[in-house]
Every structure is written in C-alpha cells, then in structure tokens.
Design a protein around this motif. Structure first.
Motif, short mmCIF file in Angstrom:
data_model
loop_
_atom_site.label_atom_id
_atom_site.label_comp_id
_atom_site.label_asym_id
_atom_site.label_seq_id
_atom_site.Cartn_x
_atom_site.Cartn_y
_atom_site.Cartn_z
N TYR A 34 -4.40 -1.39 5.64
CA TYR A 34 -3.25 -0.67 6.19
C TYR A 34 -3.62 0.00 7.51
N LEU B 165 -6.67 -2.05 0.18
CA LEU B 165 -5.32 -1.94 0.72
C LEU B 165 -5.25 -0.85 1.79
N GLN B 166 -5.92 0.26 1.54
CA GLN B 166 -5.92 1.35 2.51
C GLN B 166 -6.61 0.93 3.80
N MET C 128 -7.34 -0.30 -4.24
CA MET C 128 -6.67 0.69 -3.41
C MET C 128 -7.44 0.92 -2.10
N LYS D 12 0.74 3.80 -3.05
CA LYS D 12 0.20 5.12 -2.70
C LYS D 12 1.18 6.22 -3.08
N TYR E 143 0.83 -1.21 0.00
CA TYR E 143 0.00 0.00 0.00
C TYR E 143 0.86 1.25 0.00
#
Length: 217
Positions: free
Chosen positions: A98, A94-95, A91, A79, A75
């Motif tokens: 994270y 993944l965010q 995304m 990013k 990530y």
C-alpha cells in the motif's frame, strides 16, 4: 483435463456452507470483491468481518488482489474492519504494498502535473487519461488505485509537436521513427510510448484504441 482450483475443492467439502455463506463464490473471492469498493455498506462490512474469521487461503488472497490492482482497497478495508483477524505477515505485506503504491502514485501525479504544464506552455491541448486522473475521479483518492504508467490524450495533428516536447523534457521515445515513418505509424496506431528519466512510462494517445479495432463514431 481442467485443473481444479484448491479453493473449490475446499468449498465442495463439508465446509461448503460454512465457507461460502450467502455467496456462490469461494470465500477468498467474496472477500476481495467485498473489499474492492470505495464506499462500505454495513451489511458488506459485517460479511467481510465474518469471512476474515474463516480459514482462508491468505496467500491466494494476497497474490490475486495485488495482481488485479486491488491491493490498496483490500488493505484499507481490512485495516478498517478487521486488522487483528488477518495473519500478521499478510497484513505486513499488504501494508508495505500500500505505501509503496502511495509513494509511486504521488510521484506519478507530480510528474503528470509537470508534463501538463509543459503542454499548456507549448499550446498543445492535452487531457490526462487513466492513471491519477481515473484514481481521483473514480476512487476519490489516488492512493487507492494501482497503475504503472501515465497516459495523455492529444490531438492526432499534434503528435509530432508533442513528441518533440517530450524529448525536450528529458523523455526518450521507446520507438524511433523518421518523420515519414511517424506519420504512417500515427495513421495506423493510437499511442506513442516514452521512457522518463526515472524509467517511468508515459504514453501519448490520440485514439482510445487503434482504428482497425473499432468503427469510428
């Protein structure tokens, strides 16, 4: 018959040279490995940008990176280098992963500090092992490593005292022993797991691996 990885089939087609580029690995694997680092060289950064623009199996990338504890590194790299080239839903996942990892790791780090202060007050030498300690030393940031428990190294002679301390701090032993049983267990094994009030696992360890796996140094 060996099951063929669909990514290998795609790489063996006319897209072989286009998707594999300079590497013998499928593009998805190359992307994960390229992102799995704390420092980014310019050549690797450019290669990652190139890979992200290709037709990747993003679900495989997401699943494989998170299963192998590389989601936070993936990530951060994506990013930083190519956030707009990654499918938005990937995304977003993944965010979310994270920040969930950040919250969990911060809580673990706080819990580890409380435990180490308790061991110090009781006069029991203890060293944090793996977990936040490894994340800080190897990654430079506890948010970038995924871990699910805490490990604390103690001396074998202190196991009973350490176990009593853990219980006094609100932790429940995952294994129940009488004093004689615990002595026999400590002789043959290397760790004693406890469950915390928040359901987090903490393992007291007095050897890196059980004696029957290695020759003592």
């Amino acid at each position: 018959m060996k099951k063929t990885d669909p990514r290998e089939e795609k790489c063996s087609s006319g897209l072989h040279g286009q998707r594999r580029g300079f590497s013998s690995k499928p593009a998805e694997e190359e992307l994960i490995l390229g992102c799995a680092r704390t420092g980014m060289e310019p050549l690797i950064a450019e290669r990652i940008k190139d890979l992200v623009g290709k037709g990747l199996d993003w679900d495989w990338v997401l699943d494989t990176s998170t299963r192998n504890g590389l989601g936070p590194l993936l990530y951060r790299s994506l990013k930083t280098l190519a956030p707009d080239a990654v499918p938005p839903h990937i995304m977003d996942k993944l965010q979310r992963h994270y920040y969930q990892n950040v919250a969990r790791n911060v809580a673990f780090d706080d819990q580890l500090g409380t435990l180490l202060r308790g061991f110090q007050a009781a006069g029991i030498p203890a060293i944090p092992y793996k977990g936040p300690a490894l994340a800080a030393s190897a990654y430079g940031n506890i948010a970038l490593r995924a871990f699910v428990d805490l490990d604390i190294l103690i001396q074998k002679k202190d196991v009973q005292r350490a176990a009593d301390l853990m219980i006094s701090l609100g932790y429940s032993p995952d294994l129940q022993f009488t004093p004689d049983q615990l002595e026999a267990y400590v002789h043959d094994f290397n760790e004693l797991p406890f469950i915390g009030p928040n359901k987090a696992m903490v393992e007291l360890q007095w050897e890196i691996v059980p004696d029957h796996f290695v020759f003592p140094v």
